[in-house]
Design a protein around this motif. Structure first.
Motif, PDB file in Angstrom:
ATOM      1  N   LEU A  52       3.975  -9.536  11.176  1.00  0.00           N
ATOM      2  CA  LEU A  52       3.842  -8.135  11.594  1.00  0.00           C
ATOM      3  C   LEU A  52       3.140  -8.039  12.945  1.00  0.00           C
ATOM      4  N   ASN A  64       3.456  -4.924  15.377  1.00  0.00           N
ATOM      5  CA  ASN A  64       3.154  -3.896  14.374  1.00  0.00           C
ATOM      6  C   ASN A  64       1.711  -4.009  13.899  1.00  0.00           C
ATOM      7  N   PRO A  81       1.441   0.566   6.873  1.00  0.00           N
ATOM      8  CA  PRO A  81       2.713   0.084   7.410  1.00  0.00           C
ATOM      9  C   PRO A  81       3.864   0.486   6.494  1.00  0.00           C
ATOM     10  N   ALA A 123       9.101  -2.647   6.465  1.00  0.00           N
ATOM     11  CA  ALA A 123       8.662  -3.655   7.447  1.00  0.00           C
ATOM     12  C   ALA A 123       7.993  -4.837   6.752  1.00  0.00           C
TER      13      ALA A 123
END
Length: 172
Positions: A59, A64, A137, A141
């Motif tokens: 991530l 992210n 999140p 994802a």
């Protein structure tokens, strides 16, 4: 003027989770000081810590934010708190895929235990990535990051000469 130092109690921690982190936390049961979120607006994805480390790195590598992650030291597992956007979570193929990787999804109605300042609870759960806001999140994802790790592990096994799981040799 006397000032008492701030005391971290289950009640104060629960209030922090609600106000600063947007987590609908409650103390359940009240006498033990265990803090939980009943999944609804927040879900959780729990996995082995080794996989959790790879997911967090993936991530981050994709640019992210990872959001809050709870560590379970005794069981060696991590729980990512996520947005409940896994519409396909009831899809048996996804369930089976995650099950084979020792991953579970805490969805609507499940109780997700959060770190608490009580002595016994503190040894059971800790923040790997503490919540700092209401950000979570996307569950999609996180699942993509899990799949990326699984694909990488499968390629590594194949490259090292092992057969991917589920493939058997047939004499002929």
């Amino acid at each position: 003027m006397d000032h008492e130092p701030f005391e971290d109690t289950p009640v104060s921690r629960c209030q922090f989770y609600r106000r600063a982190c947007g987590l609908p936390a409650v103390i359940d049961p009240p006498g033990l000081g265990r803090i939980v979120v009943h999944a609804g607006s927040v879900w959780g994805i729990t996995m082995p810590a080794r996989l959790g480390q790879a997911v967090r790195a993936h991530l981050h590598g994709q640019g992210n934010s990872v959001g809050p992650i709870i560590g379970h030291p005794r069981s060696g597992r991590w729980t990512f708190l996520i947005r409940p956007d896994l519409g396909e979570v009831d899809d048996m193929r996804l369930f089976a895929e995650l099950f084979r990787l020792d991953v579970s999804v805490a969805r609507a109605g499940a109780a997700i235990a959060l770190p608490s300042p009580t002595a016994s609870a503190g040894a059971i759960r800790q923040w790997i990535e503490p919540p700092a806001s209401a950000f979570r999140p996307s569950g999609v994802a996180v699942v993509k990051a899990i799949r990326a790790w699984a694909d990488q592990m499968s390629r590594r096994r194949t490259r090292d000469g092992d057969r991917p799981s589920g493939i058997t040799e047939v004499d002929g």
